[in-house]
Structures are given as C-alpha cells and as structure tokens.
Motif scaffolding. Structure first.
Motif, PDB file in Angstrom:
ATOM      1  N   ARG A 172      39.296  23.986  66.505  1.00 12.59           N
ATOM      2  CA  ARG A 172      38.890  25.373  66.159  1.00 12.59           C
ATOM      3  C   ARG A 172      39.669  25.861  64.931  1.00 12.59           C
ATOM      4  O   ARG A 172      39.098  26.499  64.040  1.00 12.59           O
ATOM      5  CB  ARG A 172      39.130  26.307  67.349  1.00 12.59           C
ATOM      6  CG  ARG A 172      38.382  25.959  68.638  1.00 12.59           C
ATOM      7  CD  ARG A 172      36.895  25.870  68.426  1.00 12.59           C
ATOM      8  NE  ARG A 172      36.178  25.660  69.686  1.00 12.59           N
ATOM      9  CZ  ARG A 172      34.974  25.113  69.775  1.00 12.59           C
ATOM     10  NH1 ARG A 172      34.336  24.704  68.683  1.00 12.59           N
ATOM     11  NH2 ARG A 172      34.387  24.960  70.946  1.00 12.59           N
ATOM     12  N   GLN A 173      40.953  25.573  64.888  1.00 16.11           N
ATOM     13  CA  GLN A 173      41.757  25.988  63.731  1.00 16.11           C
ATOM     14  C   GLN A 173      41.262  25.334  62.444  1.00 16.11           C
ATOM     15  O   GLN A 173      41.368  25.914  61.363  1.00 16.11           O
ATOM     16  CB  GLN A 173      43.230  25.634  63.953  1.00 16.11           C
ATOM     17  CG  GLN A 173      43.946  26.503  64.966  1.00 16.11           C
ATOM     18  CD  GLN A 173      45.412  26.132  65.113  1.00 16.11           C
ATOM     19  OE1 GLN A 173      45.819  25.015  64.805  1.00 16.11           O
ATOM     20  NE2 GLN A 173      46.215  27.071  65.577  1.00 16.11           N
ATOM     21  N   ALA A 174      40.716  24.130  62.573  1.00 13.43           N
ATOM     22  CA  ALA A 174      40.215  23.400  61.401  1.00 13.43           C
ATOM     23  C   ALA A 174      38.807  23.824  61.016  1.00 13.43           C
ATOM     24  O   ALA A 174      38.240  23.287  60.056  1.00 13.43           O
ATOM     25  CB  ALA A 174      40.242  21.896  61.677  1.00 13.43           C
ATOM     26  N   GLY A 175      38.240  24.787  61.759  1.00 11.65           N
ATOM     27  CA  GLY A 175      36.934  25.323  61.402  1.00 11.65           C
ATOM     28  C   GLY A 175      35.759  24.780  62.204  1.00 11.65           C
ATOM     29  O   GLY A 175      34.605  25.132  61.919  1.00 11.65           O
ATOM     30  N   TRP A 176      35.991  23.934  63.185  1.00 12.58           N
ATOM     31  CA  TRP A 176      34.903  23.393  64.012  1.00 12.58           C
ATOM     32  C   TRP A 176      34.490  24.465  65.017  1.00 12.58           C
ATOM     33  O   TRP A 176      35.161  24.703  66.011  1.00 12.58           O
ATOM     34  CB  TRP A 176      35.370  22.127  64.734  1.00 12.58           C
ATOM     35  CG  TRP A 176      34.278  21.426  65.499  1.00 12.58           C
ATOM     36  CD1 TRP A 176      33.939  21.621  66.800  1.00 12.58           C
ATOM     37  CD2 TRP A 176      33.388  20.413  65.005  1.00 12.58           C
ATOM     38  NE1 TRP A 176      32.906  20.794  67.165  1.00 12.58           N
ATOM     39  CE2 TRP A 176      32.545  20.046  66.088  1.00 12.58           C
ATOM     40  CE3 TRP A 176      33.234  19.786  63.775  1.00 12.58           C
ATOM     41  CZ2 TRP A 176      31.554  19.073  65.955  1.00 12.58           C
ATOM     42  CZ3 TRP A 176      32.249  18.812  63.652  1.00 12.58           C
ATOM     43  CH2 TRP A 176      31.429  18.465  64.715  1.00 12.58           C
ATOM     44  N   ARG A 226      57.472   8.478  64.547  1.00 13.15           N
ATOM     45  CA  ARG A 226      57.555   9.681  63.725  1.00 13.15           C
ATOM     46  C   ARG A 226      56.126  10.188  63.569  1.00 13.15           C
ATOM     47  O   ARG A 226      55.318   9.598  62.860  1.00 13.15           O
ATOM     48  CB  ARG A 226      58.208   9.376  62.375  1.00 13.15           C
ATOM     49  CG  ARG A 226      59.702   9.088  62.491  1.00 13.15           C
ATOM     50  CD  ARG A 226      60.348   8.808  61.139  1.00 13.15           C
ATOM     51  NE  ARG A 226      61.793   8.900  61.188  1.00 13.15           N
ATOM     52  CZ  ARG A 226      62.613   7.860  61.352  1.00 13.15           C
ATOM     53  NH1 ARG A 226      62.105   6.638  61.481  1.00 13.15           N
ATOM     54  NH2 ARG A 226      63.918   8.036  61.385  1.00 13.15           N
ATOM     55  N   HIS A 227      55.814  11.268  64.285  1.00 15.42           N
ATOM     56  CA  HIS A 227      54.436  11.740  64.361  1.00 15.42           C
ATOM     57  C   HIS A 227      54.009  12.437  63.069  1.00 15.42           C
ATOM     58  O   HIS A 227      54.758  13.278  62.537  1.00 15.42           O
ATOM     59  CB  HIS A 227      54.272  12.727  65.520  1.00 15.42           C
ATOM     60  CG  HIS A 227      54.729  12.191  66.853  1.00 15.42           C
ATOM     61  ND1 HIS A 227      54.570  10.881  67.218  1.00 15.42           N
ATOM     62  CD2 HIS A 227      55.332  12.821  67.901  1.00 15.42           C
ATOM     63  CE1 HIS A 227      55.051  10.715  68.442  1.00 15.42           C
ATOM     64  NE2 HIS A 227      55.522  11.866  68.870  1.00 15.42           N
ATOM     65  N   PRO A 228      52.830  12.126  62.553  1.00 13.17           N
ATOM     66  CA  PRO A 228      52.322  12.828  61.365  1.00 13.17           C
ATOM     67  C   PRO A 228      51.876  14.245  61.727  1.00 13.17           C
ATOM     68  O   PRO A 228      51.776  14.592  62.908  1.00 13.17           O
ATOM     69  CB  PRO A 228      51.123  11.963  60.956  1.00 13.17           C
ATOM     70  CG  PRO A 228      50.645  11.368  62.245  1.00 13.17           C
ATOM     71  CD  PRO A 228      51.878  11.123  63.065  1.00 13.17           C
ATOM     72  N   PRO A 229      51.591  15.079  60.738  1.00 13.45           N
ATOM     73  CA  PRO A 229      51.104  16.436  61.031  1.00 13.45           C
ATOM     74  C   PRO A 229      49.794  16.394  61.823  1.00 13.45           C
ATOM     75  O   PRO A 229      48.902  15.598  61.528  1.00 13.45           O
ATOM     76  CB  PRO A 229      50.893  17.047  59.637  1.00 13.45           C
ATOM     77  CG  PRO A 229      51.782  16.252  58.737  1.00 13.45           C
ATOM     78  CD  PRO A 229      51.790  14.861  59.290  1.00 13.45           C
ATOM     79  N   ASP A 230      49.690  17.262  62.821  1.00 14.56           N
ATOM     80  CA  ASP A 230      48.478  17.322  63.647  1.00 14.56           C
ATOM     81  C   ASP A 230      47.244  17.623  62.804  1.00 14.56           C
ATOM     82  O   ASP A 230      46.164  17.076  63.054  1.00 14.56           O
ATOM     83  CB  ASP A 230      48.631  18.406  64.717  1.00 14.56           C
ATOM     84  CG  ASP A 230      49.868  18.207  65.574  1.00 14.56           C
ATOM     85  OD1 ASP A 230      50.258  17.045  65.785  1.00 14.56           O
ATOM     86  OD2 ASP A 230      50.447  19.215  66.021  1.00 14.56           O
ATOM     87  N   SER A 231      47.408  18.502  61.837  1.00 12.64           N
ATOM     88  CA  SER A 231      46.256  18.909  61.019  1.00 12.64           C
ATOM     89  C   SER A 231      45.650  17.719  60.295  1.00 12.64           C
ATOM     90  O   SER A 231      44.429  17.625  60.125  1.00 12.64           O
ATOM     91  CB  SER A 231      46.671  19.989  60.018  1.00 12.64           C
ATOM     92  OG  SER A 231      47.711  19.510  59.169  1.00 12.64           O
ATOM     93  N   GLY A 232      46.498  16.797  59.848  1.00 10.70           N
ATOM     94  CA  GLY A 232      46.001  15.611  59.158  1.00 10.70           C
ATOM     95  C   GLY A 232      45.220  14.702  60.081  1.00 10.70           C
ATOM     96  O   GLY A 232      44.218  14.091  59.663  1.00 10.70           O
ATOM     97  N   GLU A 233      45.637  14.596  61.336  1.00 15.33           N
ATOM     98  CA  GLU A 233      44.916  13.758  62.299  1.00 15.33           C
ATOM     99  C   GLU A 233      43.555  14.364  62.635  1.00 15.33           C
ATOM    100  O   GLU A 233      42.549  13.657  62.735  1.00 15.33           O
ATOM    101  CB  GLU A 233      45.754  13.567  63.560  1.00 15.33           C
ATOM    102  CG  GLU A 233      47.081  12.860  63.328  1.00 15.33           C
ATOM    103  CD  GLU A 233      46.899  11.475  62.726  1.00 15.33           C
ATOM    104  OE1 GLU A 233      46.568  10.542  63.472  1.00 15.33           O
ATOM    105  OE2 GLU A 233      47.085  11.352  61.491  1.00 15.33           O
ATOM    106  N   VAL A 268      43.682  19.738  71.659  1.00 16.33           N
ATOM    107  CA  VAL A 268      42.756  19.153  70.684  1.00 16.33           C
ATOM    108  C   VAL A 268      41.612  20.121  70.407  1.00 16.33           C
ATOM    109  O   VAL A 268      41.189  20.294  69.251  1.00 16.33           O
ATOM    110  CB  VAL A 268      42.240  17.789  71.175  1.00 16.33           C
ATOM    111  CG1 VAL A 268      41.063  17.314  70.335  1.00 16.33           C
ATOM    112  CG2 VAL A 268      43.368  16.758  71.131  1.00 16.33           C
ATOM    113  N   ILE A 269      41.116  20.786  71.444  1.00 15.06           N
ATOM    114  CA  ILE A 269      40.066  21.785  71.234  1.00 15.06           C
ATOM    115  C   ILE A 269      40.551  22.871  70.273  1.00 15.06           C
ATOM    116  O   ILE A 269      39.857  23.224  69.304  1.00 15.06           O
ATOM    117  CB  ILE A 269      39.636  22.406  72.581  1.00 15.06           C
ATOM    118  CG1 ILE A 269      38.898  21.373  73.439  1.00 15.06           C
ATOM    119  CG2 ILE A 269      38.745  23.636  72.349  1.00 15.06           C
ATOM    120  CD1 ILE A 269      38.636  21.833  74.860  1.00 15.06           C
TER     121      ILE A 269
END
Length: 344
Positions: A197-201, A156-163, A192-193
């Motif tokens: 970017r969505q996370a602000g990197w 059961r995969h966790p949310p991508d944003s949390g990873e 992953v790139i």
C-alpha cells in the motif's frame, strides 16, 4: 554517561533461571514465554513459539492477548491480564514493565528491575519501520536478553522498499502471471500488505483462506489493510497480474495450481540464503524480515549499553564471539523450543 555499573548482589543470573518450562524469574514467581503450561506466564508476543496455550494466568499486551484468543480460544489462558505499554507494576519482588519491540502487532520487550539491576528481555524484535506495529524502544539496562535469529555477518537485510519494488517490477514484466508470495500468517502477511500500500498498490490483494482471520483481527485493532479478496474461488483470468498471499506450505501444495502460471515469491530474511530459496522453489526471493539483522543486533546492544548480554536462541555462537571480542560479557541461555521458521 554509560549505564554500565558494577553488578550488585544478588546478580541477575542468581534470580533468573533456565528451567525445563523456560526462563523463570524467581522473586516474581513467573516465567517469560514458557514452553510448557505454567501458573503464571508473561508473554512477549503472539507467535506460537513464544505464546503457548493453557497457562493458568497470562500477562501480555492487549493486542497479544487478542491474538492468543484468536488462535487458541479458551485455551489462551485461565486468566488474561492486559499490560499497558510503559506502565510499571509490581509482581512479587520485581518491578515489571512492557515496552515496544517492533516485531509484530502487540510485541513487547519485558523490563525487570530487582535488587538494583535492570534486565531487559527483548523477545523477538526488529529495528525497521513497520506500519503494523509500534517501533522498538531501546531501554538502558545492565543485562540485555536478546534473540540472534540472524546473528551472522552474512545477514544484512536490504531496504524493504527495494524488495517491494522488485515485486512490483516483476508484476509489470509478467502481467499475465499471478505473483504468489509466501508469508507467515501473523505479522509478515499484514506487513507485506502495508508495504505494498505504501508503494502505491491500491488494487485488491488476494489471500489464501488461512490468512484471513488474522488480517480481520489486525483491522479490528486499528491497522488498515485496504481491499482484500479470497483467492479461493477467483478465476485464473481474475488472478492474472495480481498479488496473492499464502502460507509457504500452501504454495508447494496443489492449492497453487489454481493460479495462472504463478511467479513464486517468498518474504523472509532467510531469502538471503540462495540455497534456501532454490530448495523452496522460490523464483523471486524477497528479503523482508521481522527480525534484526547482524548490524542491527550489534547496534541495539550498543544502544542499550548493556554490560552483559544473554542470547536466547538463533545464531548464538557468532554473536557471543563478536561481543566477547569487544569486551562484553556474553553467554547463551540454551533455551529449547523457539522455532526457526519461514516467518522470519
């Protein structure tokens, strides 16, 4: 109103057959994702266990054909025909259409209609949002042909944003170290790139040379990835506090010695299994998958309302048992040649 209905004759299992070359659609005269060269192949997506070289004719989305050309050159196929998503075409006695699968750029499910039945061959698919490809489109059908890569309740995969947040937190904790993330070259790398970017990197992301060509192809096909730099040639001081992406095989190689005290990470659904992470020397496992997890497999099968499910590869036994316990007909196709890799 349910889509389920009594199966007409001939039934789909009478006109779709498993051959040594792979799944053969008899009234259309074509194979889907064949394992060996065939006269006519319909290909769901560009991963090498589904898109193999040297078929006489290939029908796939334009993006998948571009990926095959980039990987195989002239061996991509004798004749390459692009399929527009959502448009139906007649091949032999079968109506065929391609709809998005949400797996990687250009990935598609293949919808077959013949003799009063609709069969959907999913290829590989996921249900999570992905900025690098079109989302999965459910299609009501009589038979759903599904993968089961993560067909066990433990997956059961966790949310991508949390990873991704865990990766960024580790970078903040260890700014003097490089964070090298093992990613498959097609799909996982670019995803992953984009998640970073969505996370602000917004800083440059450093790439192993084996990842550059497909990143260039993604950008040429309209997927922006932001600033990317080659990791080879960069100094240890330059790589401190940076994200470096590399194939998993390169991380175990002497190539990684050029990195400053690297934190080894890997982005894969298999990182849910701690033993696999430990065996790979992974310090920071990131559960980021390009496949549906257990709950998403079951939800998708419910959504398409298929009365019958065929499982092509993966954890067939558990999924088939679960489906049969709820009254669905289900069976394994026992196809050979689909790989279990770190790109999952």
């Amino acid at each position: 109103m349910s889509y389920r209905r009594a199966m007409p004759n001939p039934r789909p299992d009478q006109w779709i057959r498993v051959q040594p070359e792979g799944l053969f659609v008899v009234p259309g005269g074509f194979h889907v994702d064949p394992m060996r060269p065939v006269p006519r192949a319909l290909v769901t997506h560009g991963h090498s266990d589904h898109a193999r070289p040297n078929n006489a004719a290939v029908l796939a989305t334009a993006e998948t054909l571009a990926i095959m050309r980039a990987r195989y050159g002239d061996a991509a196929g004798g004749t390459l025909q692009p399929a527009a998503l959502g448009e139906s075409m007649r091949i032999g006695e079968v109506d065929v259409s391609f709809v998005p699968a949400g797996h990687v750029l250009g990935s598609a499910q293949i919808v077959l209609e013949h003799a009063g039945s609709r069969v959907v061959l999913s290829g590989d698919y996921k249900r999570r949002p992905d900025p690098t490809c079109r989302p999965f489109q459910p299609v009501l059908c009589d038979v759903f042909v599904t993968e089961a890569t993560f067909g066990l309740p433990v997956f059961r995969h966790p949310p991508d944003s949390g990873e991704i947040a865990r990766l960024l937190h580790s970078i903040a904790l260890f700014p003097e170290r490089a964070h090298v993330v093992g990613v498959y070259s097609l799909g996982k790398c670019q995803r992953v790139i984009c998640l970073l970017r969505q996370a602000g990197w917004d800083r440059p992301i450093y790439l192993h040379g084996a990842l550059q060509a497909l990143c260039d192809l993604y950008e040429s096909l309209g997927v922006p990835l932001g600033p990317l730099l080659p990791a080879t040639g960069a100094s240890k001081a330059e790589l401190a506090g940076q994200v470096v992406l590399a194939p998993p095989s390169a991380i175990a190689d002497r190539w990684s010695r050029r990195l400053p005290d690297p934190v080894v990470a890997a982005a894969s659904g298999w990182m849910r299994v701690r033993q696999r992470a430990r065996q790979g020397g992974v310090e920071l496992p990131l559960v980021i998958s390009d496949h549906a997890d257990w709950d998403e497999l079951l939800a998708t099968i419910d959504e398409v309302e298929a009365g019958e499910v065929w499982v092509t590869h993966g954890r067939e036994e558990a999924l088939i048992h679960q489906l049969r316990s709820t009254g669905r007909a289900a069976r394994a196709l026992a196809l050979i040649g689909f790989e279990e890799d770190d790109g999952a």
